[in-house]
Write an enzyme that holds these catalytic residues in place. Structure first.
Site, PDB file in Angstrom:
ATOM      1  N   ALA A   9      24.601 -55.971 -28.989  1.00 29.27           N
ATOM      2  CA  ALA A   9      23.387 -55.183 -29.365  1.00 29.27           C
ATOM      3  C   ALA A   9      22.459 -56.163 -29.869  1.00 29.27           C
ATOM      4  CB  ALA A   9      23.515 -54.314 -30.495  1.00 29.27           C
ATOM      5  N   ALA A  84      27.537 -64.320 -33.100  1.00 26.60           N
ATOM      6  CA  ALA A  84      27.106 -65.488 -33.796  1.00 26.60           C
ATOM      7  C   ALA A  84      26.268 -65.256 -34.606  1.00 26.60           C
ATOM      8  CB  ALA A  84      27.410 -66.767 -32.864  1.00 26.60           C
ATOM      9  N   SER A 126      26.338 -73.543 -26.810  1.00 34.16           N
ATOM     10  CA  SER A 126      25.217 -74.017 -27.018  1.00 34.16           C
ATOM     11  C   SER A 126      25.018 -75.291 -26.334  1.00 34.16           C
ATOM     12  CB  SER A 126      24.695 -73.630 -28.181  1.00 34.16           C
ATOM     13  OG  SER A 126      23.473 -74.379 -28.479  1.00 34.16           O
ATOM     14  N   TYR A 186      25.162 -75.085 -37.541  1.00 30.77           N
ATOM     15  CA  TYR A 186      25.120 -74.342 -36.267  1.00 30.77           C
ATOM     16  C   TYR A 186      26.056 -75.062 -35.072  1.00 30.77           C
ATOM     17  CZ  TYR A 186      23.967 -71.486 -32.205  1.00 30.77           C
ATOM     18  OH  TYR A 186      23.502 -70.992 -31.213  1.00 30.77           O
TER      19      TYR A 186
END
Length: 380
Positions: A9, A84, A126, A186
């Site tokens: 979502a 995430a 990423s 991150y």
């Protein structure tokens, strides 16, 4: 196939879910509507995702909850793991939440998949796992510079020098086999996700397709949040009528890839044959500077020109751009939205509300000579 999209979502996840459905797949979404991505009072799922309790619907739950994961995995053939915490965040106080959402969440999901007999995973990774990009010294060849010194950044010296001779380095495209060197919280959690998925694949003879996203932008990005990407931060500034603030000297090289292309890469990854682990750069292959992005958005929006501030963030790297050749050769995927077209569209695309978060810790300002305060037009 029946595909579970975790985080389906959210910004990227909702586009992925829509693209999978358009390709004829059954889709279930599992999302906890975290306020960092959806705001304090989320209105509901993003484009292409409808509320329901079964296939083609949304299950509200957290990947850290084994019961929620078990329910979401019923009848699933492949999992596309988008859930995430993203971005550099506010400060190190975010570290537990990053580790919990990204790494504990991935571990719980993989354990659930092992128990359910599901052997196919598409992982949203990423480009931050590379740290700095690929550099070459004219005297010493391929070189990996260490983290930039605070003294250099304070003095406005943003380009990393050769660690052996101090010479200026040339930047080049990063391939998937490059050494991995995460340089932020991150980034560390994204690399941990890859390692966890690799261990899972060995244990269950599974297939992991890790998609290393570069700078994703497009409709539905969250506005006004430190957890969003730089394109959304620039766009949010323009909506407020203020110039986008470009850190360092604006010359940081990145690869801006449109979210529709990222969604298409996920559809292609779901069809990848063969067991084992493979990583792919998901990028346009057309490097641009951060200053380019700010200038293009300001021009398309009709707002004030960007300002180059000379400020910096310690978690940022200078240049990281990559080659999409492996994704083209093995997944049959190529980015189709060019930079100029995508930025023009994004200048007027809808953004989603973000959380009411405290202001982030201020970036550090360099004290030495700076580039011109105003960013020149750099996009044809």
């Amino acid at each position: 196939m029946h595909v579970l999209v975790t985080g389906g979502a959210g910004f990227i996840g909702s586009h992925v879910a829509a693209a999978l459905r358009d390709s004829g797949h059954d889709v279930t979404v599992l999302d906890n509507f975290h306020p960092a991505a959806h705001g304090p009072d989320p209105a509901g799922p993003g484009p292409g995702v409808a509320h329901a309790d079964a296939r083609d619907g949304v299950l509200v739950g957290d990947v850290r909850d084994p019961d929620a994961v078990r329910a979401a995995l019923r009848g699933v053939d492949v999992v596309v793991h988008q859930a995430a915490m993203v971005g550099l965040g506010l400060d190190l106080a975010d570290l537990p939440e990053y580790a919990s959402c990204n790494d504990l969440g991935t571990a719980v999901l993989l354990a659930g998949m092992a128990g359910a007999g599901i052997r196919r995973l598409v992982l949203a990774s990423s480009m931050v796992v590379y740290g700095e990009g690929r550099y070459t010294c004219p005297a010493h060849g391929p070189t990996r510079p260490g983290p930039r010194a605070v003294s250099d950044l304070d003095a406005g010296r943003f380009e990393p020098p050769c660690p052996r001779c101090g010479a200026a380095l040339a930047t080049d495209l990063v391939g998937e086999n490059a050494p991995l060197d995460p340089r932020s919280v991150y980034a560390a959690t994204k690399l941990a996700q890859e390692h966890l998925a690799s261990a899972w694949a060995r244990g269950v003879d599974g297939t992991v397709t890790a998609l290393r996203y570069h700078n994703v932008y497009g409709p539905g990005m969250p506005r006004d949040t430190p957890y969003s990407g730089v394109a959304a931060i620039f766009r949010s500034a323009l909506e407020r009528g203020v110039p986008p603030r470009v850190f360092e000297d604006g010359g940081q090289l990145r690869d801006f890839v449109h979210v529709s292309d990222v969604a298409a890469a996920n559809v292609a990854a779901c069809a990848r044959d063969g067991a084992g682990v493979a990583a792919y750069n998901v990028c346009s292959g057309q490097p641009r500077t951060v200053g380019d992005a700010a200038t293009a958005l300001a021009a398309a929006f009709g707002g004030p020109a960007p300002v180059v501030t000379g400020e910096y963030r310690l978690g940022d790297v200078r240049h990281v751009v990559a080659s999409p050749a492996r994704a083209t050769a093995e997944l049959g995927w190529t980015a189709r939205v060019d930079f100029a077209t995508g930025m023009r569209e994004f200048a007027s695309a809808p953004l989603r509300a973000s959380a009411a978060l405290p202001a982030s810790a201020p970036p550090r300002a360099s004290t030495g000579p700076r580039a011109s305060a105003w960013l020149p037009a750099q996009v044809a």
